[in-house]
Design a protein around this motif. Structure first.
Motif, short mmCIF file in Angstrom:
data_model
loop_
_atom_site.label_atom_id
_atom_site.label_comp_id
_atom_site.label_asym_id
_atom_site.label_seq_id
_atom_site.Cartn_x
_atom_site.Cartn_y
_atom_site.Cartn_z
N LEU A 1 0.64 -1.36 0.05
CA LEU A 1 0.10 -0.05 -0.05
C LEU A 1 0.83 1.30 -0.11
O LEU A 1 0.25 2.35 -0.59
CB LEU A 1 -1.01 -0.08 1.11
CG LEU A 1 -1.94 -1.31 1.28
CD1 LEU A 1 -2.68 -1.18 2.55
CD2 LEU A 1 -2.55 -1.00 -0.06
N PHE A 2 2.29 1.18 0.62
CA PHE A 2 2.88 2.35 0.84
C PHE A 2 4.24 2.11 0.27
O PHE A 2 5.21 2.48 0.70
CB PHE A 2 2.82 2.73 2.09
CG PHE A 2 1.51 3.16 2.95
CD1 PHE A 2 0.74 4.20 2.51
CD2 PHE A 2 1.07 1.96 3.76
CE1 PHE A 2 -0.46 4.47 3.02
CE2 PHE A 2 -0.20 2.27 4.15
CZ PHE A 2 -0.91 3.37 3.74
N ALA A 3 4.12 1.76 -0.94
CA ALA A 3 5.57 1.49 -1.51
C ALA A 3 6.43 2.59 -2.05
O ALA A 3 7.52 2.65 -2.38
CB ALA A 3 5.43 0.35 -2.74
N GLY A 4 5.56 3.66 -2.28
CA GLY A 4 6.05 5.11 -2.98
C GLY A 4 5.18 6.02 -2.80
O GLY A 4 4.04 5.95 -2.18
N PRO A 5 5.66 7.28 -3.01
CA PRO A 5 4.61 8.54 -2.90
C PRO A 5 3.37 8.39 -3.50
O PRO A 5 2.10 8.60 -3.08
CB PRO A 5 5.46 9.65 -3.53
CG PRO A 5 6.89 9.19 -3.17
CD PRO A 5 6.94 7.56 -3.39
N ILE A 6 3.39 7.98 -4.85
CA ILE A 6 2.07 7.68 -5.48
C ILE A 6 1.39 7.02 -5.18
O ILE A 6 -0.03 6.91 -4.87
CB ILE A 6 2.58 7.83 -7.16
CG1 ILE A 6 3.24 8.93 -7.40
CG2 ILE A 6 1.31 7.50 -8.00
CD1 ILE A 6 3.68 8.67 -8.87
N ASN A 7 1.88 5.66 -4.79
CA ASN A 7 1.23 4.57 -4.36
C ASN A 7 0.49 4.71 -2.84
O ASN A 7 -0.50 4.38 -2.55
CB ASN A 7 2.13 3.24 -4.03
CG ASN A 7 1.43 1.77 -3.86
OD1 ASN A 7 0.19 2.02 -3.83
ND2 ASN A 7 1.92 0.88 -3.52
N SER A 8 1.35 5.42 -1.87
CA SER A 8 0.85 5.95 -0.78
C SER A 8 -0.48 6.70 -0.69
O SER A 8 -1.50 6.63 -0.21
CB SER A 8 1.77 6.46 0.07
OG SER A 8 2.94 5.90 0.27
N ILE A 9 -0.48 7.92 -2.06
CA ILE A 9 -1.44 8.74 -2.09
C ILE A 9 -2.72 8.32 -2.63
O ILE A 9 -3.79 8.40 -2.11
CB ILE A 9 -1.12 10.00 -3.15
CG1 ILE A 9 0.01 10.95 -2.30
CG2 ILE A 9 -2.21 10.92 -3.38
CD1 ILE A 9 0.46 11.85 -3.32
N ILE A 10 -2.43 7.33 -3.40
CA ILE A 10 -3.67 6.67 -3.93
C ILE A 10 -4.21 5.60 -3.08
O ILE A 10 -5.55 5.53 -2.79
CB ILE A 10 -3.22 5.69 -5.29
CG1 ILE A 10 -2.92 6.68 -6.26
CG2 ILE A 10 -4.38 4.88 -5.63
CD1 ILE A 10 -2.34 6.02 -7.64
N SER A 11 -3.57 4.75 -2.23
CA SER A 11 -3.98 4.09 -1.15
C SER A 11 -4.67 4.98 -0.14
O SER A 11 -5.90 4.48 0.36
CB SER A 11 -2.84 3.40 -0.34
OG SER A 11 -2.09 2.52 -1.32
N LEU A 12 -4.35 6.14 0.42
CA LEU A 12 -5.12 6.83 1.41
C LEU A 12 -6.53 7.34 0.78
O LEU A 12 -7.58 7.28 1.62
CB LEU A 12 -4.34 8.07 1.59
CG LEU A 12 -2.78 7.86 2.52
CD1 LEU A 12 -2.24 8.88 2.68
CD2 LEU A 12 -3.30 7.28 3.94
N ILE A 13 -6.47 7.71 -0.55
CA ILE A 13 -7.70 8.10 -1.14
C ILE A 13 -8.48 6.88 -1.17
O ILE A 13 -9.80 7.08 -0.73
CB ILE A 13 -7.58 8.81 -2.53
CG1 ILE A 13 -6.63 9.98 -2.47
CG2 ILE A 13 -8.58 8.80 -3.31
CD1 ILE A 13 -6.01 10.55 -3.82
#
Length: 366
Positions: A29-41
């Motif tokens: 879920l939090f492998a990178g900045p973009i992945n983290s933002i999408i996961s939080l949304i």
């Protein structure tokens, strides 16, 4: 005297941050900045959508009571389910004889657990009993009329008991018939191949509702008046034949995926046709089409609810009948949600077990 180590301790690997809950979250879920933002949304949207459902189904729900007067909150009224629990499970089966149904449920659960747990012994014997002995024992216990057991006509069967009976008979019967039809369709004998092709295409060309209607209403018109067939038995035969045609096509796809050299190698060793099929070809073919087989089983299990059209009350029909009671008008959502949960639990269990079987039988085809 104090001893000192003269050599340095060997360097150790740093802790693996990919293990555990934190490691899984960091990897998936939090492998990178973009992945983290999408996961939080996505998490925020899921909470926004699911919270009203959770609040209605659990927090504000009413659980205890015997009538609708116990449902005083704005949440779900699960009192409807608890008040009609016996009817949902046993249908109209006589209350004094429901211990026979409980014994069948206990044996069924024990057999499933024995076959699923890997380390338990004598799986072959248990499997043979599950396919041959258990249906006979269940039929004697549920129907009665022998060995001193009171007779219970099938018109009194219903609820979850009837759903599991139809599904179990359909699954156990459709697979071997489907295998024989698949082998017959690939046969080099024109008559055998023609009969199998006609059978498969006929049953796949008509809807299951039509099959049940014909088995229940039309079939008695073509048999002598003194000959009576039980309505449930007619429905079981129709469902078995209907889904065996679909199973035949699934198995035929697996047979076509096996190279011809496998059968030729068996023939070179002096094996006959049935030996080649049973020992070489079919084990490989069935392993390849496990997803298709289980998908057919899941469809069969869900289609058991169609027996309502011929007057058999499965678990969904029992819930629908309960919703027509004037004392419980307005609680349809709870009933249908519970029925959906029952079907989902059984279908999801079959799906997960099929994935376990696939992984266990994987021999390097990836």
């Amino acid at each position: 005297m104090t001893a000192f180590r003269e050599q340095m301790i060997a360097q150790r690997q740093p802790p693996d941050q990919r293990r555990g809950v934190i490691g899984w979250l960091r990897t998936n879920l939090f492998a990178g900045p973009i992945n983290s933002i999408i996961s939080l949304i996505v998490i925020a949207i899921a909470i926004r959508l699911l919270w009203p459902v959770i609040d209605w189904a659990f927090i504000e729900a009413d659980w205890v009571g015997n009538s609708r007067e116990a449902c005083t909150s704005d949440g779900a009224c699960w009192v409807f389910i608890s008040a009609r629990w016996n009817q949902i499970v046993y249908g109209f089966y006589p209350e004094a004889l429901r211990w026979r149904v409980d014994i069948v449920f206990a044996i069924f659960a024990a057999l499933i657990a024995w076959l699923i747990v890997p380390k338990l012994p004598a799986k072959k014997s248990v499997g043979i009993f599950a396919l041959i002995g258990f249906p006979i024992v269940s039929w004697i216990l549920l129907l009665g009329g022998m060995f001193g057991l009171d007779h219970v006509p099938t018109r009194l069967w219903g609820g979850l008991m009837l759903t599991l009976t139809i599904a179990a008979v359909g699954i156990v019967g459709s697979l071997p018939i489907g295998v024989l039809l698949a082998l017959g369709r690939r046969s080099k004998m024109p008559l055998v191949k023609g009969v199998c092709v006609v059978f498969i295409e006929f049953w796949r060309g008509v809807p299951l509702i039509t099959v049940l209607f014909m088995a229940s209403v039309m079939l008695p018109l073509f048999v002598p008046a003194q000959m009576e067939f039980d309505k449930l038995l007619r429905a079981l035969i129709g469902i078995m034949l209907f889904w065996s045609a679909y199973m035949a096509e699934v198995v035929r796809g697996g047979l076509q995926a096996i190279p011809k050299g496998q059968s030729e190698a068996g023939a070179a060793l002096g094996l006959g046709y049935w030996q080649r099929m049973g020992l070489i070809v079919l084990p490989q073919a069935l392993k390849l089409v496990i997803p298709g087989i289980v998908n057919t089983f899941i469809s069969l299990f869900k289609d058991t609810s169609l027996v309502l059209i011929i007057g058999l009350f499965d678990v969904l029909a029992i819930i629908q009948a309960g919703l027509t009671d004037s004392d419980w008008l307005g609680f349809a959502i709870e009933g249908y949600v519970f029925a959906a949960l029952i079907f989902w639990v059984f279908c999801f269990s079959m799906s997960r077990y099929s994935q376990y079987i696939e992984n266990r039988l994987n021999t390097g085809h990836k």
